[in-house]
Design an enzyme around this catalytic site. Structure first.
Site, PDB file in Angstrom:
ATOM      1  N   CYS A  28       0.860  -1.180   0.000  1.00  0.00           N
ATOM      2  CA  CYS A  28       0.000   0.000   0.000  1.00  0.00           C
ATOM      3  C   CYS A  28       0.902   1.238   0.000  1.00  0.00           C
ATOM      4  CB  CYS A  28      -0.853   0.002   1.264  1.00  0.00           C
ATOM      5  SG  CYS A  28       0.180   0.038   2.749  1.00  0.00           S
ATOM      6  N   HIS A  44       5.844  -5.193   8.563  1.00  0.00           N
ATOM      7  CA  HIS A  44       5.918  -6.591   9.010  1.00  0.00           C
ATOM      8  C   HIS A  44       6.136  -7.533   7.829  1.00  0.00           C
ATOM      9  CE1 HIS A  44       3.740  -5.673  13.044  1.00  0.00           C
ATOM     10  NE2 HIS A  44       5.050  -5.590  13.151  1.00  0.00           N
ATOM     11  N   HIS A  68       4.081   1.796  11.582  1.00  0.00           N
ATOM     12  CA  HIS A  68       3.002   1.575  12.560  1.00  0.00           C
ATOM     13  C   HIS A  68       2.810   2.743  13.503  1.00  0.00           C
ATOM     14  CE1 HIS A  68       5.076  -2.265  11.584  1.00  0.00           C
ATOM     15  NE2 HIS A  68       3.850  -2.600  11.262  1.00  0.00           N
ATOM     16  N   CYS A  73       2.766   5.883   8.888  1.00  0.00           N
ATOM     17  CA  CYS A  73       1.859   6.109   7.753  1.00  0.00           C
ATOM     18  C   CYS A  73       0.974   7.318   8.052  1.00  0.00           C
ATOM     19  CB  CYS A  73       0.983   4.882   7.535  1.00  0.00           C
ATOM     20  SG  CYS A  73      -0.238   5.173   6.235  1.00  0.00           S
ATOM     21  N   HIS A  83      -0.499  -4.963  19.329  1.00  0.00           N
ATOM     22  CA  HIS A  83       0.005  -4.602  18.006  1.00  0.00           C
ATOM     23  C   HIS A  83       0.722  -3.252  18.116  1.00  0.00           C
ATOM     24  CE1 HIS A  83       0.026  -3.288  13.805  1.00  0.00           C
ATOM     25  NE2 HIS A  83      -0.060  -4.567  13.502  1.00  0.00           N
ATOM     26  N   GLU A 136       0.955  -0.713  16.246  1.00  0.00           N
ATOM     27  CA  GLU A 136       0.153   0.473  15.899  1.00  0.00           C
ATOM     28  C   GLU A 136      -0.760   0.852  17.061  1.00  0.00           C
ATOM     29  OE1 GLU A 136      -2.196   0.415  12.224  1.00  0.00           O
ATOM     30  OE2 GLU A 136      -3.619   1.749  13.220  1.00  0.00           O
ATOM     31  N   THR A 152      -5.847   0.894  11.867  1.00  0.00           N
ATOM     32  CA  THR A 152      -6.049   1.070  10.422  1.00  0.00           C
ATOM     33  C   THR A 152      -6.164  -0.243   9.667  1.00  0.00           C
ATOM     34  OG1 THR A 152      -3.678   1.161  10.110  1.00  0.00           O
ATOM     35  CG2 THR A 152      -4.828   3.270  10.318  1.00  0.00           C
ATOM     36  N   SER A 160       1.935  -5.376   3.438  1.00  0.00           N
ATOM     37  CA  SER A 160       3.382  -5.265   3.630  1.00  0.00           C
ATOM     38  C   SER A 160       4.149  -6.339   2.862  1.00  0.00           C
ATOM     39  CB  SER A 160       3.709  -5.334   5.126  1.00  0.00           C
ATOM     40  OG  SER A 160       3.003  -6.383   5.742  1.00  0.00           O
TER      41      SER A 160
HETATM   42  S1  SF4 Z   1      -2.762   2.604   7.308  1.00  0.00           S
HETATM   43 FE1  SF4 Z   1      -1.464   0.775   7.110  1.00  0.00          FE
HETATM   44  S2  SF4 Z   1      -2.417  -0.449   5.488  1.00  0.00           S
HETATM   45 FE2  SF4 Z   1      -3.293   1.635   5.353  1.00  0.00          FE
HETATM   46  S3  SF4 Z   1      -2.007   2.743   3.852  1.00  0.00           S
HETATM   47 FE3  SF4 Z   1      -1.139   3.121   5.878  1.00  0.00          FE
HETATM   48  S4  SF4 Z   1       0.434   1.531   6.157  1.00  0.00           S
HETATM   49 FE4  SF4 Z   1      -0.919   0.874   4.494  1.00  0.00          FE
END
Ligand code: SF4
Length: 331
Positions: free
Chosen positions: A12, A41, A74, A96, A124, A126, A164, A266
């Site tokens: 992504c 990951h 994350h 992100c 996790h 994140e 997310t 990932s």
């Molecule tokens: S939130 Fe996570 S899955 Fe969504 S774009 Fe960002 S890294 Fe990718």
């Protein structure tokens, strides 16, 4: 054997950006650069970056005083940010932007006097980062039962944010439980859910209508890859999470005419190729790809890294630079 690839699958925009930040940092500052936690990951990605001079650490105490330090996609807690500042580290933040947006939303709701609920998986990275970015009590719920168990008066004004890698579909039941328990609930609109998570899950559901068996290419510690596997199983299709083609067992293919392949956000496209090559060892493969959502989203790297970028390989080649369809369609 027919092999159908889900579309979209794999990297992504947040993962591409995070890996690109490490690659650009290596180019600008030279190795080593230090990455807190796996940047994403995926072992293939981590090993490829290690080979170029990235060092992965779990604690900032492992970074020397002048070390260039990258926070993973994350996200991290405020405590980690403060620790890095206290150590005087040069930090590049690969969180992100969609994760950062969740942090901002959580702080906004808290400032407006709401009690915060985070929908996500305990432990996790994140979730740990988000819990540590919202400076107030945050209640973590993983199931509808967790909502029922919340010890809060019904009149409490609450707000929720979500991990997310959970999609609209994943969180629907838990959000409905919140609305049943609390009359005054607010949360982000569905447009704020991560596009990549939702798109990959929608594509997997389409794939499950056609495939006799499905392989999800991804790491066992990848939350979104595990969720893809669960969705395939919920659809009644034997679905296996594999880190590489070598893990495919002959008995998984018994009687299967059509094999579906997808990849977590990932997982690089080279690993999808690897799975297809492994299937070719069992017999001829007729390869196709589902028509699906084309993703155009890109996230910019930090300004200080814009001046470099001649050595971007893993984020591109690990992505669609190695499309397996190029082999069969001459693309
Ligand atoms: S939130 Fe996570 S899955 Fe969504 S774009 Fe960002 S890294 Fe990718």
């Amino acid at each position: 054997m027919r092999v159908i690839l889900a579309q979209p699958r794999g990297f992504c925009a947040g993962v591409v950006r995070a890996i690109e930040i490490v690659e650009r940092a290596l180019e600008k500052f030279g190795p080593p650069v230090y990455v807190r936690h796996e940047i994403v990951h995926n072992k293939w990605v981590v090993d490829a970056l290690k080979a170029r001079g990235a060092r992965f650490v779990e604690d900032l105490s492992e970074v020397p005083a002048d070390g260039v330090t990258i926070f993973s996609a994350h996200g991290v807690s405020k405590a980690v940010e403060n620790d890095a500042a206290a150590r005087g580290l040069h930090v590049l933040n690969a969180t992100c932007p969609l994760v950062s947006k969740v942090h901002t939303q959580g702080r906004h709701y808290l400032r407006n006097g709401r009690t915060m609920i985070l929908i996500g998986h305990a432990g996790h990275p994140e979730v740990e980062g988000t819990l540590g970015q919202i400076p107030g009590p945050v209640y973590l719920v993983q199931t509808e039962d967790d909502v029922e168990r919340l010890q809060l008066p019904a009149a409490t004004p609450v707000a929720y944010v979500t991990q997310t890698t959970l999609s609209v579909d994943d969180t629907r039941g838990i959000i409905a439980a919140l609305y049943r328990k609390f009359p005054d609930v607010v949360g982000p609109g569905t447009k704020d859910i991560c596009y990549a998570t939702q798109n990959r899950q929608t594509a997997l559901r389409e794939l499950s209508k056609l495939a006799d068996v499905i392989f999800v290419v991804g790491a066992t510690n990848s939350s979104n890859s595990n969720r893809l596997r669960e969705i395939g199983i919920e659809a009644g299709i034997p679905t296996h999470l594999i880190a590489s083609g070598a893990e495919i067992k002959a008995e998984w293919l018994g009687g299967a005419d059509t094999v579906g392949i997808t990849a977590g956000a990932s997982a690089p496209e080279v690993m999808v190729n690897d799975a297809i090559d492994a299937l070719r060892r069992f017999g001829p493969v007729e390869l196709s790809q589902l028509a699906g959502q084309e993703e155009q989203i890109e996230f910019r790297v930090p300004v200080e890294l814009l001046e470099v970028g001649n050595n971007i390989m893993i984020s591109k080649d690990g992505g669609r630079g190695h499309s397996p369809l190029a082999k069969v369609e001459g693309r």
